[in-house]
Design a protein around this motif. Structure first.
Motif, PDB file in Angstrom:
ATOM      1  N   SER A   1      36.623  45.686  34.570  1.00 41.00           N
ATOM      2  CA  SER A   1      36.268  44.387  35.139  1.00 41.00           C
ATOM      3  C   SER A   1      35.521  43.512  34.137  1.00 41.00           C
ATOM      4  O   SER A   1      35.373  42.312  34.347  1.00 41.00           O
ATOM      5  N   SER A   2      35.040  44.105  33.076  1.00 42.80           N
ATOM      6  CA  SER A   2      34.348  43.334  32.046  1.00 42.80           C
ATOM      7  C   SER A   2      34.864  43.795  30.693  1.00 42.80           C
ATOM      8  O   SER A   2      35.044  44.990  30.475  1.00 42.80           O
ATOM      9  N   PRO A   3      35.141  42.874  29.824  1.00 42.21           N
ATOM     10  CA  PRO A   3      34.973  41.432  29.917  1.00 42.21           C
ATOM     11  C   PRO A   3      36.006  40.799  30.854  1.00 42.21           C
ATOM     12  O   PRO A   3      37.033  41.384  31.161  1.00 42.21           O
TER      13      PRO A   3
ATOM     14  N   PHE B   1      29.751  29.591  36.445  1.00 41.14           N
ATOM     15  CA  PHE B   1      29.947  30.821  35.674  1.00 41.14           C
ATOM     16  C   PHE B   1      28.625  31.542  35.478  1.00 41.14           C
ATOM     17  O   PHE B   1      27.595  30.915  35.241  1.00 41.14           O
ATOM     18  N   HIS B   2      28.666  32.861  35.561  1.00 40.26           N
ATOM     19  CA  HIS B   2      27.468  33.670  35.344  1.00 40.26           C
ATOM     20  C   HIS B   2      27.126  33.702  33.858  1.00 40.26           C
ATOM     21  O   HIS B   2      27.998  34.023  33.032  1.00 40.26           O
TER      22      HIS B   2
ATOM     23  N   ARG C   1      40.182  29.273  42.175  1.00 38.22           N
ATOM     24  CA  ARG C   1      39.528  28.200  42.921  1.00 38.22           C
ATOM     25  C   ARG C   1      38.055  28.540  43.144  1.00 38.22           C
ATOM     26  O   ARG C   1      37.207  27.681  43.135  1.00 38.22           O
ATOM     27  N   ASP C   2      37.780  29.825  43.340  1.00 40.24           N
ATOM     28  CA  ASP C   2      36.424  30.290  43.590  1.00 40.24           C
ATOM     29  C   ASP C   2      35.979  31.134  42.402  1.00 40.24           C
ATOM     30  O   ASP C   2      36.416  32.278  42.255  1.00 40.24           O
ATOM     31  N   ILE C   3      35.126  30.574  41.560  1.00 40.04           N
ATOM     32  CA  ILE C   3      34.661  31.280  40.368  1.00 40.04           C
ATOM     33  C   ILE C   3      34.000  32.602  40.749  1.00 40.04           C
ATOM     34  O   ILE C   3      34.147  33.600  40.050  1.00 40.04           O
ATOM     35  N   GLU C   4      33.288  32.640  41.867  1.00 40.71           N
ATOM     36  CA  GLU C   4      32.640  33.879  42.300  1.00 40.71           C
ATOM     37  C   GLU C   4      33.647  35.015  42.452  1.00 40.71           C
ATOM     38  O   GLU C   4      33.306  36.171  42.293  1.00 40.71           O
ATOM     39  N   GLY C   5      34.896  34.667  42.756  1.00 37.18           N
ATOM     40  CA  GLY C   5      35.927  35.687  42.890  1.00 37.18           C
ATOM     41  C   GLY C   5      36.167  36.469  41.603  1.00 37.18           C
ATOM     42  O   GLY C   5      36.611  37.608  41.642  1.00 37.18           O
ATOM     43  N   LEU C   6      35.856  35.877  40.465  1.00 40.26           N
ATOM     44  CA  LEU C   6      35.987  36.580  39.194  1.00 40.26           C
ATOM     45  C   LEU C   6      35.066  37.800  39.147  1.00 40.26           C
ATOM     46  O   LEU C   6      35.382  38.813  38.547  1.00 40.26           O
TER      47      LEU C   6
END
Length: 125
Positions: free
Chosen positions: A25-27, A61-62, A115-120
């Motif tokens: 999941s990262s990066p 973005f975080h 559409r929803d950055i939080e979804g990343l």
């Protein structure tokens, strides 16, 4: 082999492929091309956030997440990485060759624009 350009680490195909194959999941990989380019050919499961939409969404973005940006040749994605750094998001990398250098599997069609950055971040394990 990676190198630095303007303070942004530039990844080559082999490095990005290794990251992609790990399916972690990262990066967070983000395609910054236009929707038409993405529909034509993109890396599977890599989300689209067109470059022109990033300035209005940068605050979503975080700042502590790690991002790798992808475009056609590596130029637009490099500019996005620089923009992130200018806005206090330091852990960014660029796929230097872009889709022109991607030699592995691709998809065509629409997987969808973020559409929803939080979804990343909800996909992180």
């Amino acid at each position: 082999m990676s190198y630095d350009l303007d303070g942004v680490e530039q990844l080559d195909y082999a490095e990005l492929k290794e990251i992609f194959d790990q399916k972690k999941s990262s990066p967070i990989l983000i395609d910054v091309r236009e929707p038409e380019e993405y529909i034509e050919r993109h890396i599977p499961n890599v989300p689209l956030i067109p470059m022109q939409s990033i300035p209005e969404r940068i605050e979503e973005f975080h700042k502590d997440a790690e991002y790798i940006f992808i475009c056609r040749s590596g130029t637009r994605s490099h500019h996005v990485a620089l923009y992130f750094k200018d806005n206090g998001i330091e852990n960014v990398k660029n796929f230097a060759g872009g889709m022109l250098a991607w030699e592995s599997e691709t998809e065509s069609g629409w997987e969808g624009q973020v559409r929803d950055i939080e979804g990343l971040y909800s996909k992180q394990t």
